[in-house]
Design a protein around this motif. Structure first.
Motif, PDB file in Angstrom:
ATOM      1  N   LEU A  41       0.823  -1.206   0.000  1.00 45.76           N
ATOM      2  CA  LEU A  41       0.000   0.000   0.000  1.00 45.76           C
ATOM      3  C   LEU A  41       0.862   1.262   0.000  1.00 45.76           C
ATOM      4  CD1 LEU A  41      -2.843   1.121   0.075  1.00 45.76           C
ATOM      5  CD2 LEU A  41      -2.757   0.987   2.558  1.00 45.76           C
ATOM      6  N   ILE A  42       1.922   1.278   0.776  1.00 48.88           N
ATOM      7  CA  ILE A  42       2.815   2.446   0.823  1.00 48.88           C
ATOM      8  C   ILE A  42       3.466   2.670  -0.541  1.00 48.88           C
ATOM      9  CG2 ILE A  42       4.999   3.308   1.790  1.00 48.88           C
ATOM     10  CD1 ILE A  42       4.109   2.016   4.459  1.00 48.88           C
ATOM     11  N   LEU A  43       3.930   1.595  -1.163  1.00 48.90           N
ATOM     12  CA  LEU A  43       4.550   1.704  -2.485  1.00 48.90           C
ATOM     13  C   LEU A  43       3.569   2.250  -3.517  1.00 48.90           C
ATOM     14  CD1 LEU A  43       7.052   1.065  -4.245  1.00 48.90           C
ATOM     15  CD2 LEU A  43       5.996  -1.147  -4.702  1.00 48.90           C
ATOM     16  N   VAL A  44       2.365   1.686  -3.558  1.00 53.37           N
ATOM     17  CA  VAL A  44       1.354   2.156  -4.520  1.00 53.37           C
ATOM     18  C   VAL A  44       0.969   3.598  -4.223  1.00 53.37           C
ATOM     19  CG1 VAL A  44      -1.048   1.837  -5.273  1.00 53.37           C
ATOM     20  CG2 VAL A  44       0.453  -0.138  -5.055  1.00 53.37           C
ATOM     21  N   TYR A  45       0.790   3.926  -2.946  1.00 47.15           N
ATOM     22  CA  TYR A  45       0.357   5.281  -2.579  1.00 47.15           C
ATOM     23  C   TYR A  45       1.424   6.331  -2.939  1.00 47.15           C
ATOM     24  CZ  TYR A  45      -2.177   8.830   0.021  1.00 47.15           C
ATOM     25  OH  TYR A  45      -2.886   9.952   0.367  1.00 47.15           O
ATOM     26  N   LEU A  46       2.690   6.027  -2.664  1.00 48.06           N
ATOM     27  CA  LEU A  46       3.762   6.990  -2.973  1.00 48.06           C
ATOM     28  C   LEU A  46       3.942   7.170  -4.484  1.00 48.06           C
ATOM     29  CD1 LEU A  46       6.447   6.144  -0.278  1.00 48.06           C
ATOM     30  CD2 LEU A  46       4.926   8.127  -0.371  1.00 48.06           C
ATOM     31  N   THR A  47       3.919   6.078  -5.226  1.00 52.57           N
ATOM     32  CA  THR A  47       4.063   6.211  -6.682  1.00 52.57           C
ATOM     33  C   THR A  47       2.835   6.902  -7.281  1.00 52.57           C
ATOM     34  OG1 THR A  47       3.250   3.949  -6.993  1.00 52.57           O
ATOM     35  CG2 THR A  47       5.646   4.273  -6.965  1.00 52.57           C
ATOM     36  N   ALA A  48       1.664   6.688  -6.702  1.00 49.82           N
ATOM     37  CA  ALA A  48       0.464   7.389  -7.174  1.00 49.82           C
ATOM     38  C   ALA A  48       0.564   8.880  -6.867  1.00 49.82           C
ATOM     39  CB  ALA A  48      -0.783   6.791  -6.535  1.00 49.82           C
ATOM     40  N   LEU A 155      -3.471   3.595 -12.083  1.00 48.91           N
ATOM     41  CA  LEU A 155      -2.919   4.332 -13.231  1.00 48.91           C
ATOM     42  C   LEU A 155      -1.976   5.437 -12.765  1.00 48.91           C
ATOM     43  CD1 LEU A 155      -5.975   4.585 -15.632  1.00 48.91           C
ATOM     44  CD2 LEU A 155      -3.831   3.373 -16.041  1.00 48.91           C
ATOM     45  N   GLN A 156      -2.354   6.124 -11.696  1.00 48.28           N
ATOM     46  CA  GLN A 156      -1.480   7.149 -11.143  1.00 48.28           C
ATOM     47  C   GLN A 156      -0.183   6.528 -10.642  1.00 48.28           C
ATOM     48  OE1 GLN A 156      -3.997   8.877  -8.171  1.00 48.28           O
ATOM     49  NE2 GLN A 156      -5.116  10.147  -9.637  1.00 48.28           N
ATOM     50  N   ALA A 157      -0.279   5.365 -10.017  1.00 49.60           N
ATOM     51  CA  ALA A 157       0.922   4.680  -9.533  1.00 49.60           C
ATOM     52  C   ALA A 157       1.799   4.259 -10.708  1.00 49.60           C
ATOM     53  CB  ALA A 157       0.538   3.463  -8.695  1.00 49.60           C
ATOM     54  N   PHE A 158       1.197   3.788 -11.790  1.00 50.09           N
ATOM     55  CA  PHE A 158       1.962   3.416 -12.978  1.00 50.09           C
ATOM     56  C   PHE A 158       2.674   4.631 -13.552  1.00 50.09           C
ATOM     57  CE2 PHE A 158       2.229   2.854 -17.616  1.00 50.09           C
ATOM     58  CZ  PHE A 158       3.082   1.765 -17.650  1.00 50.09           C
ATOM     59  N   LEU A 159       1.975   5.766 -13.613  1.00 46.80           N
ATOM     60  CA  LEU A 159       2.587   7.007 -14.098  1.00 46.80           C
ATOM     61  C   LEU A 159       3.744   7.417 -13.184  1.00 46.80           C
ATOM     62  CD1 LEU A 159       2.555   9.332 -16.130  1.00 46.80           C
ATOM     63  CD2 LEU A 159       0.868  10.469 -14.684  1.00 46.80           C
ATOM     64  N   GLY A 160       3.570   7.238 -11.873  1.00 45.87           N
ATOM     65  CA  GLY A 160       4.646   7.549 -10.925  1.00 45.87           C
ATOM     66  C   GLY A 160       5.859   6.657 -11.133  1.00 45.87           C
ATOM     67  N   VAL A 161       5.644   5.379 -11.427  1.00 44.17           N
ATOM     68  CA  VAL A 161       6.755   4.457 -11.692  1.00 44.17           C
ATOM     69  C   VAL A 161       7.484   4.868 -12.964  1.00 44.17           C
ATOM     70  CG1 VAL A 161       7.295   2.066 -12.355  1.00 44.17           C
ATOM     71  CG2 VAL A 161       5.788   2.510 -10.432  1.00 44.17           C
ATOM     72  N   VAL A 162       6.736   5.292 -13.987  1.00 44.16           N
ATOM     73  CA  VAL A 162       7.350   5.752 -15.234  1.00 44.16           C
ATOM     74  C   VAL A 162       8.205   6.984 -14.977  1.00 44.16           C
ATOM     75  CG1 VAL A 162       6.841   6.763 -17.501  1.00 44.16           C
ATOM     76  CG2 VAL A 162       5.609   4.738 -16.734  1.00 44.16           C
TER      77      VAL A 162
END
Length: 173
Positions: A41-48, A155-162
């Protein structure tokens, strides 16, 4: 001693993954929460959050939910289901999620495919039902962690990873 205690029906736990018998009915339903792992959850939330920042620069507004709301996890319906075999023994199985009301009627011949749960005190979990009276296969549906997080946040998390990948690539050059 109570008369109720003398004639109480014994509910058995089945050990085989398949139980065949007559549908005896649903018991009272209640809700249970799916646990969401903190590190995930922390990983997804931060990347989002990074994805939302980039979206804010591009004037795109996405829905934002608080960390506390996401941490709570989705709730799903748990319904104890009873089944009576040919010998008259009653078995109880937990159904997680929903099935259509018309899927099974009292007295229908059904076959349950079950799976043991992590907590050995709980009855087995219903994975699939085949109503042998109507020859209809059924699978209860429950919310997942990913459906709880939602497509917008993912999708926001994916954009953050990119964005992080691009920044790391530029810094490596």
């Amino acid at each position: 001693m109570d008369d109720v205690e003398l004639y109480r029906e014994q509910i058995l736990r089945h050990v085989s993954p398949h139980i065949t018998g007559r549908f005896a009915g649903y018991q009272s339903s209640y809700t249970r929460e799916v646990k969401v792992g903190q590190p995930l959850l922390i990983l997804v939330y931060l990347t989002a959050a990074l994805g939302r920042m980039v979206g804010g620069l591009l004037r795109m507004r996405g829905p934002s939910r608080s960390f506390k709301d996401l941490k709570k996890g989705p709730e799903y319906l748990v319904t104890p289901v009873r089944l009576r075999d040919d010998l008259g023994q009653v078995y109880e199985v937990e159904m997680h999620g929903h099935l259509p009301q018309s899927a099974m009627h009292r007295g229908d011949l059904v076959q349950f495919t079950t799976q043991h749960q992590k907590d050995p005190k709980l009855p087995v979990k219903l994975m699939q039902v085949v109503n042998l009276t109507t020859m209809q296969p059924l699978t209860p549906r429950i919310p997942t962690r990913w459906s709880h997080l939602g497509p917008a946040l993912l999708l926001q998390a994916f954009l953050g990873v990119v964005v992080v990948s691009l920044v790391l690539t530029v810094l490596a050059l």
